[in-house]
Scaffold this motif. Structure first.
Motif, PDB file in Angstrom:
ATOM      1  N   ALA A 142      90.727  41.068  59.070  1.00  0.00           N
ATOM      2  CA  ALA A 142      89.723  41.682  59.936  1.00  0.00           C
ATOM      3  C   ALA A 142      88.806  42.621  59.155  1.00  0.00           C
ATOM      4  O   ALA A 142      89.229  43.365  58.295  1.00  0.00           O
ATOM      5  N   GLY A 143      87.535  42.550  59.474  1.00  0.00           N
ATOM      6  CA  GLY A 143      86.572  43.499  58.931  1.00  0.00           C
ATOM      7  C   GLY A 143      86.373  43.412  57.442  1.00  0.00           C
ATOM      8  O   GLY A 143      86.120  44.416  56.788  1.00  0.00           O
ATOM      9  N   VAL A 144      86.471  42.202  56.862  1.00  0.00           N
ATOM     10  CA  VAL A 144      86.431  42.110  55.409  1.00  0.00           C
ATOM     11  C   VAL A 144      85.021  42.063  54.849  1.00  0.00           C
ATOM     12  O   VAL A 144      84.825  42.256  53.659  1.00  0.00           O
ATOM     13  N   CYS A 145      84.027  41.779  55.644  1.00  0.00           N
ATOM     14  CA  CYS A 145      82.667  41.695  55.117  1.00  0.00           C
ATOM     15  C   CYS A 145      81.709  41.817  56.279  1.00  0.00           C
ATOM     16  O   CYS A 145      82.086  41.702  57.435  1.00  0.00           O
ATOM     17  N   GLY A 146      80.461  42.037  55.960  1.00  0.00           N
ATOM     18  CA  GLY A 146      79.464  42.157  57.020  1.00  0.00           C
ATOM     19  C   GLY A 146      79.387  40.904  57.861  1.00  0.00           C
ATOM     20  O   GLY A 146      79.586  39.790  57.371  1.00  0.00           O
ATOM     21  N   GLN A 147      79.091  41.064  59.127  1.00  0.00           N
ATOM     22  CA  GLN A 147      79.098  39.945  60.051  1.00  0.00           C
ATOM     23  C   GLN A 147      77.810  39.125  60.019  1.00  0.00           C
ATOM     24  O   GLN A 147      77.651  38.198  60.797  1.00  0.00           O
ATOM     25  N   ASP A 148      76.899  39.456  59.095  1.00  0.00           N
ATOM     26  CA  ASP A 148      75.629  38.728  59.065  1.00  0.00           C
ATOM     27  C   ASP A 148      75.652  37.599  58.039  1.00  0.00           C
ATOM     28  O   ASP A 148      74.612  36.990  57.782  1.00  0.00           O
ATOM     29  N   ILE A 149      76.791  37.294  57.447  1.00  0.00           N
ATOM     30  CA  ILE A 149      76.869  36.245  56.436  1.00  0.00           C
ATOM     31  C   ILE A 149      76.433  34.901  57.005  1.00  0.00           C
ATOM     32  O   ILE A 149      75.620  34.193  56.419  1.00  0.00           O
ATOM     33  N   ILE A 150      76.964  34.515  58.161  1.00  0.00           N
ATOM     34  CA  ILE A 150      76.641  33.202  58.710  1.00  0.00           C
ATOM     35  C   ILE A 150      75.172  33.127  59.107  1.00  0.00           C
ATOM     36  O   ILE A 150      74.526  32.081  58.939  1.00  0.00           O
ATOM     37  N   GLN A 151      74.599  34.244  59.594  1.00  0.00           N
ATOM     38  CA  GLN A 151      73.173  34.236  59.914  1.00  0.00           C
ATOM     39  C   GLN A 151      72.330  34.056  58.661  1.00  0.00           C
ATOM     40  O   GLN A 151      71.315  33.360  58.671  1.00  0.00           O
ATOM     41  N   SER A 152      72.758  34.669  57.561  1.00  0.00           N
ATOM     42  CA  SER A 152      72.049  34.516  56.298  1.00  0.00           C
ATOM     43  C   SER A 152      72.096  33.070  55.807  1.00  0.00           C
ATOM     44  O   SER A 152      71.090  32.525  55.334  1.00  0.00           O
ATOM     45  N   ILE A 153      73.274  32.443  55.933  1.00  0.00           N
ATOM     46  CA  ILE A 153      73.400  31.036  55.543  1.00  0.00           C
ATOM     47  C   ILE A 153      72.502  30.168  56.414  1.00  0.00           C
ATOM     48  O   ILE A 153      71.789  29.279  55.913  1.00  0.00           O
ATOM     49  N   ARG A 154      72.505  30.424  57.728  1.00  0.00           N
ATOM     50  CA  ARG A 154      71.688  29.634  58.642  1.00  0.00           C
ATOM     51  C   ARG A 154      70.206  29.724  58.272  1.00  0.00           C
ATOM     52  O   ARG A 154      69.488  28.709  58.249  1.00  0.00           O
ATOM     53  N   LYS A 155      69.756  30.915  57.966  1.00  0.00           N
ATOM     54  CA  LYS A 155      68.353  31.098  57.595  1.00  0.00           C
ATOM     55  C   LYS A 155      68.016  30.302  56.346  1.00  0.00           C
ATOM     56  O   LYS A 155      66.962  29.658  56.256  1.00  0.00           O
ATOM     57  N   GLU A 156      68.921  30.317  55.382  1.00  0.00           N
ATOM     58  CA  GLU A 156      68.688  29.588  54.144  1.00  0.00           C
ATOM     59  C   GLU A 156      68.687  28.082  54.388  1.00  0.00           C
ATOM     60  O   GLU A 156      67.848  27.352  53.840  1.00  0.00           O
ATOM     61  N   VAL A 157      69.614  27.607  55.213  1.00  0.00           N
ATOM     62  CA  VAL A 157      69.680  26.183  55.526  1.00  0.00           C
ATOM     63  C   VAL A 157      68.408  25.724  56.229  1.00  0.00           C
ATOM     64  O   VAL A 157      67.827  24.685  55.904  1.00  0.00           O
ATOM     65  N   GLN A 158      67.964  26.498  57.184  1.00  0.00           N
ATOM     66  CA  GLN A 158      66.794  26.116  57.971  1.00  0.00           C
ATOM     67  C   GLN A 158      65.494  26.216  57.191  1.00  0.00           C
ATOM     68  O   GLN A 158      64.479  25.651  57.595  1.00  0.00           O
ATOM     69  N   SER A 159      65.516  26.908  56.067  1.00  0.00           N
ATOM     70  CA  SER A 159      64.306  27.009  55.232  1.00  0.00           C
ATOM     71  C   SER A 159      63.984  25.685  54.555  1.00  0.00           C
ATOM     72  O   SER A 159      62.859  25.470  54.099  1.00  0.00           O
ATOM     73  N   GLY A 160      64.972  24.812  54.460  1.00  0.00           N
ATOM     74  CA  GLY A 160      64.770  23.526  53.803  1.00  0.00           C
ATOM     75  C   GLY A 160      64.844  23.584  52.290  1.00  0.00           C
ATOM     76  O   GLY A 160      64.543  22.593  51.610  1.00  0.00           O
ATOM     77  N   ASP A 161      65.243  24.732  51.744  1.00  0.00           N
ATOM     78  CA  ASP A 161      65.276  24.895  50.290  1.00  0.00           C
ATOM     79  C   ASP A 161      66.568  24.391  49.655  1.00  0.00           C
ATOM     80  O   ASP A 161      66.685  24.402  48.427  1.00  0.00           O
ATOM     81  N   ILE A 162      67.545  24.015  50.469  1.00  0.00           N
ATOM     82  CA  ILE A 162      68.802  23.512  49.920  1.00  0.00           C
ATOM     83  C   ILE A 162      69.009  22.080  50.414  1.00  0.00           C
ATOM     84  O   ILE A 162      68.390  21.649  51.395  1.00  0.00           O
TER      85      ILE A 162
END
Length: 509
Positions: free
Chosen positions: A33-53
Motif C-alpha cells: 500500500a502507498g508505494v508510489c504516486g497514484q498518477d503512474i497509470i494516468q501518465s502511461i495512458r497519456k503517453e500511449v494516447q500520444s501515439g509516440d510508442i
C-alpha cells in the motif's frame, strides 16, 4: 523491504534446492500500500494516447486474456484484410485470439509464426511500429519455449524476454521470483497447485528462473536472468526499473523476471520499461493479463450489468445460457455452489463426457437431448446451465489429452449451434470452451471488449452482421478465476424474475 514470507506451512520447491514458504496473503498485500504516486497509470495512458510508442498487439492463447481491459477490439481471425482494417482504425492496441493453448506444440508454433508474419506485413503497410505480447496463462500453463521462439522466427531476435505472469484479480502474485496463487488466507507456490499437474502443460517449479530453465532446456543458464524486484519497484520507482533494464547488454538470451503483488507494482514497472525502450531496447513479452492493461494505460471500471448494456428484461425475455466445459477444481466448486444455491430456479443439464467422446451415435443422442431441453427452458425465460460431467478424462500423453478436450469442445459448439432460440446472454466457462463458442458457434470475427462482468471475467459484444446472435452479451469466464461464489454472483446479477424451473436433472441418464 521487510521479508515477505513467514515460517509456517514450510514446503520445499521441487528441483530448486530452495525452501519456499506459505503466508497469510493479506500481510503481503498490505505491504504494497502507498508505494508510489497514484498518477503512474494516468501518465502511461497519456503517453500511449500520444501515439509516440508502438501499437500493442496481444496474441492471446485463449480468450481470457482480455480480463483486465475494456473498450478494445479482439480479433479471432488474422487475414490481411482484417488486419489492414484494424490498423486503419489506429487503435492503441488490440487482441488476436489464437487459442494456441488448445493445440499441440508443433501446430501452436506454426500458428504463431503465421500470425506474426501477417501482423508484421500489416504494420509495414500502415507504417506503424508494433510491440508483440504473448499473453499466457497466469498459472504458467502454455507453450514455452515454442511460442516465443516462433515470434523470434517471424520478427527476428529481441533484446530479451520479459516474463510477467502477475494477475491480481486471480490472486497470482510474484515475490522473490516465485509465482504464487492466493488460496483463502495463504499464498501457495503455483507448483503446489493442481495447475502444475496439467496433463498437457505440467511443471515442477514455481521459481520463475527454474521454471524457464525447466521448459526451455539448454538455451538459458543461471546467468541468463535479471530480476526486477519489489524493492526495485517500490523504493526506486520507474527510474530504478529503467536503470535495471539498461544495466545489462541487449541479449536475446536474457530473461527478465518481473515481481509484482498489486497492480501498482506493474504500473511502475511499465513506466520504467517505456523509458528503457526509448533508449532503443526491444523486448518480447510473455505475460499475464495485468501487464497488458498496464502497458495500454487502461484503468479498471466497475463490473457491467444488464442495465449498462440495455438488455431487455421485460415479459417474454428469454433465459440466459451458461456453458461449462472447464475441469479445473475452481470451476467444479463454482458449479456446485451455483446449482445448490439456485436450486429449481436454474435449469441444469449435465453431459456425460464418456459418451461425448465415445461413438458418434452416443454423442449425437446426448447432444440432441440437451439441445431440446435447453431450447425449451431458455424460451420459457429460465437461465440454463449446460455442463460437462465432472470426471476428468485424460489421454496417455499431453497431445492426446488436448485431443480429448478438443472433442468435448466440438460437441459443446454443436450444442450451442443447434439451440434454436436466442438467449438473453451467454456465459462460456473455460478457455477452450469460450474460444470455440465465440469463434465457431457464434461466428465472431471481431468483438469489442466492453469490460468485465466480475473481476477477471471479460464481457464481449460482437456487432458484425455475419455473427450469430449479433449483439448478445458474451461473458468469457475463466475456469480458474474468482471465489467459489463468483459464478453464482454473476448469474444472479444477470437474472430476471421468471417462472421457476423444474428440478435439475441429468439428461444423459
Amino acid at each position: 523491504m521487510p521479508p515477505i514470507l513467514t515460517s509456517h506451512d514450510r514446503k520445499t520447491e521441487s528441483g530448486a534446492g530452495i525452501v519456499h514458504l506459505v503466508e497469510p496473503a493479506e500481510s503481503s498485500v498490505a505491504k504494497a500500500a502507498g508505494v508510489c504516486g497514484q498518477d503512474i497509470i494516468q501518465s502511461i495512458r497519456k503517453e500511449v494516447q500520444s501515439g509516440d510508442i508502438p501499437m500493442l498487439v496481444v496474441l492471446d492463447d485463449d480468450p481470457t486474456g482480455t480480463q483486465t481491459c475494456h473498450d478494445i477490439d479482439v480479433l479471432t481471425v488474422w487475414d490481411s484484410e482484417t488486419l489492414d482494417y484494424e490498423f486503419s482504425l489506429n487503435p492503441i492496441g488490440f487482441f488476436i485470439l489464437t487459442n494456441s493453448r488448445a493445440l499441440p506444440s508443433v501446430e501452436a508454433r506454426s500458428l504463431i509464426v503465421d500470425v506474426c508474419n501477417n501482423v508484421r506485413m500489416a504494420a509495414d503497410k500502415a507504417k506503424r511500429k508494433v510491440e508483440i505480447v504473448l499473453r499466457g496463462d497466469s498459472t504458467l500453463r502454455g507453450h514455452l519455449p515454442e511460442e516465443p521462439e516462433a515470434a523470434e522466427e517471424a520478427l527476428e531476435m529481441f533484446d530479451g524476454w520479459i516474463i510477467a505472469p502477475f494477475f491480481s484479480q486471480g490472486g497470482r502474485l510474484t515475490i522473490d521470483d516465485v509465482h504464487y496463487i492466493k488460496e483463502s488466507d495463504k499464498l501457495v507456490p503455483v507448483s503446489q497447485t493442481p495447475f502444475a499437474q496439467d496433463a498437457a502443460f505440467g511443471y515442477k517449479n514455481a521459481n520463475l528462473r527454474q521454471y524457464v530453465l525447466e521448459k526451455c532446456g539448454s538455451r538459458f543458464s543461471a546467468s541468463s536472468f535479471l530480476s526486477v524486484t519489489l524493492d526495485d519497484v517500490r523504493r526506486g520507482g520507474p527510474a530504478k526499473v529503467t536503470e535495471k533494464l539498461l544495466s545489462v547488454p541487449a541479449d536475446p538470451n536474457q530473461v527478465i523476471i518481473v515481481n509484482a503483488v498489486v497492480d501498482q507494482d506493474m504500473h511502475i514497472f511499465v513506466a520504467g520499461l517505456l523509458e528503457a525502450e526509448r533508449s532503443g531496447r526491444r523486448y518480447l513479452f510473455r505475460t499475464g493479463a495485468a501487464f497488458v492493461s498496464s502497458r495500454l494505460g487502461i484503468s479498471g471500471i466497475p463490473p457491467l450489468k444488464m442495465a449498462d448494456l440495455g438488455v431487455p428484461t421485460g415479459t417474454g425475455a428469454p433465459g440466459g445460457l451458461i456453458i461449462a466445459g472447464s475441469y479445473v477444481p475452481k470451476t467444479t466448486a463454482q458449479l456446485e455452489v451455483l446449482r445448490s444455491r439456485l436450486g429449481n430456479k436454474l435449469a441444469a443439464i449435465e453431459l456425460d463426457v464418456e459418451k461425448l467422446i465415445g461413438s458418434r451415435e452416443e454423442a449425437d443422442a446426448v447432444i440432441e437431448a440437451a439441445v431440446n431441453e435447453a431450447s425449451r427452458s431458455i424460451i420459457m425465460g429460465q437461465d440454463t446451465l449446460v455442463m460437462t460431467s465432472r470426471k476428468l478424462i485424460n489421454g496417455h500423453d499431453g497431445d492426446s489429452s488436448l485431443d480429448i478436450g478438443s472433442k468435448v469442445a466440438r460437441t459443446l459448439v454443436q450444442l450451442v449451434e443447434r439451440i434454436n432460440v436466442r438467449p438473453r446472454y451467454i456465459i462460456a466457462k473455460g478457455g477452450i470452451t469460450s474460444s470455440d463458442t465465440a469463434t465457431k458457434a457464434l461466428r465472431m470475427r471481431r468483438a469489442r471488449v466492453l469490460g468485465q462482468a466480475a473481476p477477471g471475467v471479460p464481457l464481449w459484444r460482437c456487432d458484425e452482421e455475419t455473427s450469430r446472435h449479433r449483439g448478445i452479451p458474451y461473458m468469457v469466464f475463466p475456469g480458474n478465476v474468482g471465489s467459489d461464489t463468483t459464478l453464482l454472483e454473476v448469474v444472479k446479477d444477470w437474472a430476471i424474475d421468471g417462472p421457476c424451473a423444474s428440478p435439475s436433472r441429468n439428461k444423459d441418464n
